[in-house]
Design a protein around this motif. Structure first.
Motif, PDB file in Angstrom:
ATOM      1  N   GLU A  51       0.791  -1.281  -0.230  1.00 51.73           N
ATOM      2  CA  GLU A  51      -0.059  -0.037  -0.045  1.00 51.73           C
ATOM      3  C   GLU A  51       0.930   1.274  -0.043  1.00 51.73           C
ATOM      4  O   GLU A  51       2.054   1.351   0.511  1.00 51.73           O
ATOM      5  N   ASP A  52       0.411   2.376  -0.470  1.00 47.89           N
ATOM      6  CA  ASP A  52       0.829   3.942  -0.465  1.00 47.89           C
ATOM      7  C   ASP A  52       0.434   4.388   0.802  1.00 47.89           C
ATOM      8  O   ASP A  52      -0.149   3.719   1.633  1.00 47.89           O
ATOM      9  N   TRP A  53       0.765   5.585   0.900  1.00 51.15           N
ATOM     10  CA  TRP A  53       0.519   6.217   2.246  1.00 51.15           C
ATOM     11  C   TRP A  53      -1.132   6.508   2.581  1.00 51.15           C
ATOM     12  O   TRP A  53      -1.527   6.667   3.468  1.00 51.15           O
ATOM     13  N   ARG A  54      -1.751   6.422   1.720  1.00 47.06           N
ATOM     14  CA  ARG A  54      -3.323   6.792   1.448  1.00 47.06           C
ATOM     15  C   ARG A  54      -4.052   5.469   1.552  1.00 47.06           C
ATOM     16  O   ARG A  54      -5.324   5.286   2.030  1.00 47.06           O
ATOM     17  N   GLY A  55      -3.302   4.175   1.782  1.00 49.07           N
ATOM     18  CA  GLY A  55      -3.881   2.782   1.921  1.00 49.07           C
ATOM     19  C   GLY A  55      -4.494   2.100   0.710  1.00 49.07           C
ATOM     20  O   GLY A  55      -4.937   1.036   0.589  1.00 49.07           O
ATOM     21  N   TRP A  56      -4.204   2.880  -0.321  1.00 51.20           N
ATOM     22  CA  TRP A  56      -4.517   2.028  -1.895  1.00 51.20           C
ATOM     23  C   TRP A  56      -3.143   1.280  -2.271  1.00 51.20           C
ATOM     24  O   TRP A  56      -2.147   1.474  -2.092  1.00 51.20           O
ATOM     25  N   VAL A  57      -3.758   0.085  -2.868  1.00 49.45           N
ATOM     26  CA  VAL A  57      -2.810  -0.614  -3.503  1.00 49.45           C
ATOM     27  C   VAL A  57      -1.929  -0.124  -4.554  1.00 49.45           C
ATOM     28  O   VAL A  57      -2.333   0.728  -5.626  1.00 49.45           O
ATOM     29  N   ASN A  58      -0.601  -0.352  -4.595  1.00 50.46           N
ATOM     30  CA  ASN A  58       0.300   0.245  -5.531  1.00 50.46           C
ATOM     31  C   ASN A  58       0.076  -0.577  -6.881  1.00 50.46           C
ATOM     32  O   ASN A  58      -0.363  -1.558  -6.892  1.00 50.46           O
ATOM     33  N   PRO A  59       0.211   0.287  -8.149  1.00 49.55           N
ATOM     34  CA  PRO A  59      -0.090  -0.316  -9.308  1.00 49.55           C
ATOM     35  C   PRO A  59       0.670  -1.703  -9.540  1.00 49.55           C
ATOM     36  O   PRO A  59       1.949  -1.617  -9.263  1.00 49.55           O
ATOM     37  N   GLY A  60       0.030  -2.590 -10.386  1.00 49.83           N
ATOM     38  CA  GLY A  60       0.748  -3.770 -10.737  1.00 49.83           C
ATOM     39  C   GLY A  60       1.671  -3.386 -11.926  1.00 49.83           C
ATOM     40  O   GLY A  60       1.714  -2.307 -12.631  1.00 49.83           O
ATOM     41  N   ILE A  61       1.993  -4.634 -12.491  1.00 52.00           N
ATOM     42  CA  ILE A  61       2.678  -4.454 -13.706  1.00 52.00           C
ATOM     43  C   ILE A  61       2.013  -5.565 -14.785  1.00 52.00           C
ATOM     44  O   ILE A  61       1.222  -6.286 -14.232  1.00 52.00           O
ATOM     45  N   ALA A  62       2.277  -5.412 -16.103  1.00 49.87           N
ATOM     46  CA  ALA A  62       1.832  -6.352 -17.207  1.00 49.87           C
ATOM     47  C   ALA A  62       2.460  -6.565 -18.084  1.00 49.87           C
ATOM     48  O   ALA A  62       3.692  -5.990 -18.324  1.00 49.87           O
ATOM     49  N   THR A  63       2.188  -7.673 -18.981  1.00 51.51           N
ATOM     50  CA  THR A  63       3.055  -7.946 -20.228  1.00 51.51           C
ATOM     51  C   THR A  63       1.937  -7.908 -21.327  1.00 51.51           C
ATOM     52  O   THR A  63       0.844  -7.895 -21.309  1.00 51.51           O
ATOM     53  N   HIS A  64       2.704  -7.588 -22.335  1.00 52.76           N
ATOM     54  CA  HIS A  64       2.016  -7.623 -23.690  1.00 52.76           C
ATOM     55  C   HIS A  64       3.130  -7.461 -24.917  1.00 52.76           C
ATOM     56  O   HIS A  64       4.120  -6.799 -24.958  1.00 52.76           O
ATOM     57  N   GLY A  65       2.816  -8.323 -25.816  1.00 56.74           N
ATOM     58  CA  GLY A  65       3.759  -8.378 -26.905  1.00 56.74           C
ATOM     59  C   GLY A  65       5.001  -8.680 -26.893  1.00 56.74           C
ATOM     60  O   GLY A  65       6.121  -8.128 -27.351  1.00 56.74           O
ATOM     61  N   GLY A  66       5.576  -9.508 -25.806  1.00 55.83           N
ATOM     62  CA  GLY A  66       6.971  -9.811 -25.419  1.00 55.83           C
ATOM     63  C   GLY A  66       7.525  -8.786 -24.602  1.00 55.83           C
ATOM     64  O   GLY A  66       8.715  -8.728 -24.296  1.00 55.83           O
ATOM     65  N   ARG A  67       6.853  -7.578 -23.904  1.00 57.04           N
ATOM     66  CA  ARG A  67       7.360  -6.607 -23.203  1.00 57.04           C
ATOM     67  C   ARG A  67       6.677  -6.695 -21.731  1.00 57.04           C
ATOM     68  O   ARG A  67       5.676  -7.184 -21.640  1.00 57.04           O
ATOM     69  N   VAL A  68       7.326  -6.030 -20.944  1.00 53.85           N
ATOM     70  CA  VAL A  68       6.933  -5.691 -19.369  1.00 53.85           C
ATOM     71  C   VAL A  68       6.707  -4.323 -19.281  1.00 53.85           C
ATOM     72  O   VAL A  68       7.834  -3.773 -19.544  1.00 53.85           O
ATOM     73  N   GLY A  99       5.087   8.993 -12.124  1.00 54.79           N
ATOM     74  CA  GLY A  99       4.181   8.622 -13.371  1.00 54.79           C
ATOM     75  C   GLY A  99       4.697   8.081 -14.619  1.00 54.79           C
ATOM     76  O   GLY A  99       4.270   7.855 -15.385  1.00 54.79           O
ATOM     77  N   VAL A 100       6.185   7.609 -14.405  1.00 53.59           N
ATOM     78  CA  VAL A 100       6.819   6.983 -15.593  1.00 53.59           C
ATOM     79  C   VAL A 100       6.643   5.566 -15.871  1.00 53.59           C
ATOM     80  O   VAL A 100       6.719   4.683 -15.013  1.00 53.59           O
ATOM     81  N   LEU A 101       6.107   5.239 -16.981  1.00 56.78           N
ATOM     82  CA  LEU A 101       5.783   3.800 -17.338  1.00 56.78           C
ATOM     83  C   LEU A 101       7.052   3.263 -18.012  1.00 56.78           C
ATOM     84  O   LEU A 101       7.389   3.880 -19.211  1.00 56.78           O
ATOM     85  N   THR A 102       7.780   2.372 -17.593  1.00 59.36           N
ATOM     86  CA  THR A 102       8.797   1.698 -18.336  1.00 59.36           C
ATOM     87  C   THR A 102       8.466   0.527 -18.873  1.00 59.36           C
ATOM     88  O   THR A 102       7.971  -0.234 -18.396  1.00 59.36           O
ATOM     89  N   ALA A 103       8.984   0.148 -20.285  1.00 65.16           N
ATOM     90  CA  ALA A 103       8.881  -0.903 -20.656  1.00 65.16           C
ATOM     91  C   ALA A 103       9.975  -1.703 -21.171  1.00 65.16           C
ATOM     92  O   ALA A 103      10.808  -1.027 -21.433  1.00 65.16           O
ATOM     93  N   PHE A 104      10.048  -3.023 -20.742  1.00 64.42           N
ATOM     94  CA  PHE A 104      11.270  -3.930 -20.932  1.00 64.42           C
ATOM     95  C   PHE A 104      11.010  -4.729 -21.906  1.00 64.42           C
ATOM     96  O   PHE A 104       9.937  -5.465 -22.081  1.00 64.42           O
ATOM     97  N   ALA A 105      11.906  -4.957 -22.719  1.00 64.51           N
ATOM     98  CA  ALA A 105      11.775  -6.128 -23.915  1.00 64.51           C
ATOM     99  C   ALA A 105      13.292  -6.857 -23.833  1.00 64.51           C
ATOM    100  O   ALA A 105      14.045  -6.633 -23.080  1.00 64.51           O
ATOM    101  N   ASP A 106      13.044  -8.100 -24.729  1.00 59.10           N
ATOM    102  CA  ASP A 106      14.181  -9.009 -24.469  1.00 59.10           C
ATOM    103  C   ASP A 106      15.349  -8.482 -25.514  1.00 59.10           C
ATOM    104  O   ASP A 106      15.155  -7.608 -26.331  1.00 59.10           O
TER     105      ASP A 106
END
Length: 180
Positions: A149-166, A173-180
């Motif tokens: 949880e964060d300081w407000r008691g809300w669950v921190n965002p998860g991560i996802a996969t799509h098209g061989g990327r994580v 607010g930065v979204l990072t995409a990892f690839a092979d």
């Protein structure tokens, strides 16, 4: 509830457990899993999907995640890979900050959001660290780091996969995409 009509099929109470923004429900190993909201008794409890009966529980301060034949449970910075047949621990990983959350199990890897601000990728088979990446600034050593949880008691965002990327959310607010 019936998916088509919305009619209530069954109801059961889960004392001391909430499924609000700070406590999502997980489904796996033939059960519905909730994390206890009581800080004196932090547990993930598995309920039978049909009857609501308690099937099992484990100490946990984060929502469990599931992979083929395993449930991944985190408690006070220790992630355990537990067999869903014999319910024995296959391996464990220990966070250096005493807080960790399994965010995703995919492609033979277990993705952990560690309390030190890193995304840590473990081998699903052995639990060894494959790689890691700093997503957030490391918290001050005196800061109380919560597993999920964060300081407000809300669950921190998860991560996802799509098209061989994580895809993993990071600081500011930065979204990072990892690839092979």
């Amino acid at each position: 509830m019936d998916r088509r009509t919305g009619r209530e099929l069954r109801r059961y109470d889960m004392p001391g457990l909430l499924a609000l923004g700070g406590n999502p429900i997980a489904r796996g190993a033939g059960a519905l899993w909730l994390r206890s909201d009581d800080t004196d008794d932090e547990r993930a409890v598995a309920y039978d999907q049909n009857t609501g009966a308690v099937l099992r529980s484990f100490p946990a301060d984060a929502t469990p995640a599931f992979g083929p034949g395993r449930v991944y449970v985190a408690y006070r910075g220790v992630v355990k890979a537990i067999s869903t047949t014999a319910y024995r621990t296959a391996w464990s990983y220990r966070s250096p900050r005493g807080a960790a959350t399994v965010r995703l199990v995919a492609g033979g890897y277990v993705y952990v959001r560690d309390g030190d601000g890193k995304l840590v990728v473990l081998s699903e088979r052995t639990g060894t660290v494959v790689w890691s990446h700093q997503l957030w600034a490391e918290p001050h050593p005196m800061e109380n780091v919560l597993a999920e949880e964060d300081w407000r008691g809300w669950v921190n965002p998860g991560i996802a996969t799509h098209g061989g990327r994580v895809f993993a959310p990071g600081q500011d607010g930065v979204l990072t995409a990892f690839a092979d």
